[in-house]
Design an enzyme around this catalytic site. Structure first.
Site, short mmCIF file in Angstrom:
data_model
loop_
_atom_site.label_atom_id
_atom_site.label_comp_id
_atom_site.label_asym_id
_atom_site.label_seq_id
_atom_site.Cartn_x
_atom_site.Cartn_y
_atom_site.Cartn_z
N HIS A 150 0.84 -1.20 0.00
CA HIS A 150 0.00 0.00 0.00
C HIS A 150 0.87 1.26 0.00
O HIS A 150 0.62 2.21 -0.75
CB HIS A 150 -0.91 -0.01 1.23
N GLU A 151 1.91 1.26 0.82
CA GLU A 151 2.80 2.41 0.90
C GLU A 151 3.56 2.61 -0.41
O GLU A 151 3.74 3.75 -0.88
CB GLU A 151 3.79 2.24 2.05
N HIS A 168 1.52 4.49 -2.88
CA HIS A 168 1.51 5.94 -2.76
C HIS A 168 2.70 6.58 -3.47
O HIS A 168 2.60 7.69 -4.01
CB HIS A 168 1.53 6.34 -1.28
N GLU A 192 -6.16 6.93 -1.37
CA GLU A 192 -6.09 5.78 -0.48
C GLU A 192 -6.66 4.54 -1.16
O GLU A 192 -6.09 3.43 -1.06
CB GLU A 192 -6.85 6.06 0.82
#
Length: 287
Positions: free
Chosen positions: A131-132, A135, A190
């Site tokens: 997930h990071e 980003h 997100e």
């Protein structure tokens, strides 16, 4: 460092924490926002340069796990083959703190807290860091640092005209660090990072059901003592429960869903077997 803030670190994927005192700009820039800010071109290279200086400061001020640490060995085992993603070069380190967090910066630096590694197994950890990484790949970290830069009116007129970012100093550490911490990714960002995480797991042959499981862990944490605080703060972000539900729906749609059982978590370095001392040869004396 308070637990409530660390939880937000994962929920919002902020680019720093309380010790993040990012050195970003020169002394003469304070109060000099000027006319050129709106048109200032903030490139990926600019964001990466600022993030690199910020992460160097963080690494210097926080306990970083050494190469022989069990945490480092585990992280390298999991992500050693994922040092590049979608053209972005990544580097990983562990902060030896009990708080629960992980974050990524625009230069590709990914920092994981020992506290997170203590409560998530390998697949769940892959899902959260995936997930990071999302980003970074989606340029969210670049947009976040740009927004923080402009919000605090710390962009020098000369810099905006020349198109360059000036040398940073410690005098602005606190101000820009606070601005970076306050920045939050949008619901859309997100959700896109969540999708990136799921696709990252699927593409690399990992158990996609760990994405749901990781968010369930965060959901359970958010329903604890800090629930009222988190409820207020996540009003502009998708909550962990919904994100877990979305991950489950994706797995069901792909025909991959099954209830996830957390695996054993090992953060200790493997014990090396002691070398055996060769037996001494005895020679019988002749009579």
């Amino acid at each position: 460092m308070k637990k409530r803030f660390i939880l937000l670190g994962i929920l919002f994927a902020v680019v720093g924490f309380t010790k993040v005192n990012a050195q970003i700009i020169s002394d003469k820039t304070l109060g000099a926002l000027g006319k050129g800010v709106a048109g200032f071109t903030f490139s990926d290279a600019d964001a990466a340069a600022l993030a690199k200086q910020a992460i160097n400061e963080m690494d210097a001020e926080n306990p970083v796990a050494g190469p022989t640490s069990g945490y480092t060995i585990r992280l390298n085992r999991l992500f050693g083959k994922h040092t590049s993603s979608e053209g972005v070069t990544l580097n990983y380190k562990v902060y030896l703190v009990k708080d629960i967090n992980a974050f990524a910066c625009a230069d590709g630096s990914v920092r994981v807290f020992a506290g997170l590694m203590d409560i998530m197994d390998d697949n769940e950890l892959l899902a959260v860091i995936g997930h990071e990484i999302g980003h970074v790949v989606n340029h969210d970290t670049r947009d976040a640092i740009k927004a923080a830069y402009k919000k605090e009116a710390l962009l020098d007129v000369a810099s905006s005209q020349s198109g360059t970012i000036e040398t940073i100093t410690k005098s602005q550490l606190g101000k820009l660090g606070s601005a970076m911490i306050d920045s939050k990714h949008s619901r859309k960002q997100e959700s896109q990072a969540d999708l990136f995480s799921y696709d990252f797991m699927k593409k690399n042959g990992y158990d996609v059901n760990a994405v749901e499981s990781a968010f369930r862990i965060l959901q359970n944490l958010s329903e604890g003592a800090e629930a009222s605080f988190l409820t207020k703060m996540v009003s502009s972000h998708p909550d962990s429960g919904k994100r877990a539900d979305d991950a489950k729906k994706r797995a069901e749609k792909d025909g991959l869903y099954k209830a996830y059982l957390q695996q054993k978590i090992v953060n200790t370095a493997p014990v090396k077997a002691a070398a055996k001392t060769p037996a001494k040869k005895t020679t019988a004396k002749k009579k």
